[in-house]
Design an enzyme around this catalytic site. Sequence first.
Site: not given
Length: 183
Positions: A41, A95, A141
């Site tokens: 996995r 955010e 940036e």
Amino acid sequence: MNQNDDQLVEKKLSHKDIYKGKIIDVTVYDVELPNGETSSREVVYHQGAVGIIAVHDEYMYFVKQYRIAAEEVLLEIPAGKIEPKDTPEQTAIKELKEETGLVAKEVQYLQEFYVSPGFSNEIIYLFEADQLELEEQKLDEDEFLEIEKIKITDLEHLMKENVFRDAKTLIAVQHVLYSNNYK
């Protein structure tokens, strides 16, 4: 997980760390399957992220951003990865301001969900922003995106036209469409 689920669990036998990055880590596991056979996995580990539903003056806010994995510009809700020192709530407020210029007095937690649990542990925490004021966008940036405002009354049509193509945005749009908060 309940007791009957034990018969579905794969046992980790060994692992190899393949990659350690700024955003993700990748590990390959050798596992024993429930039937006794073995397999491998590949798992992508991610710190987690937030998505924010921002509705102001009958418009829902989105960002248009190029996504290299999808190789296209996507229309998404404001979102971002959680920094190790931040809570999901702090990240949501930060955010939203960075990407849209919207400042929320508070955010309400709605739900959390795995993005793609077949190979990743990434969880997105979905929030709803309250009491919004518009200020100036402050992008990082290396962040290039455009803000797009869409009337709530246009969301259902756009969803049917496949305009929204990522899971967090589809979940957010459906929440707005089917919640009594926006009618």
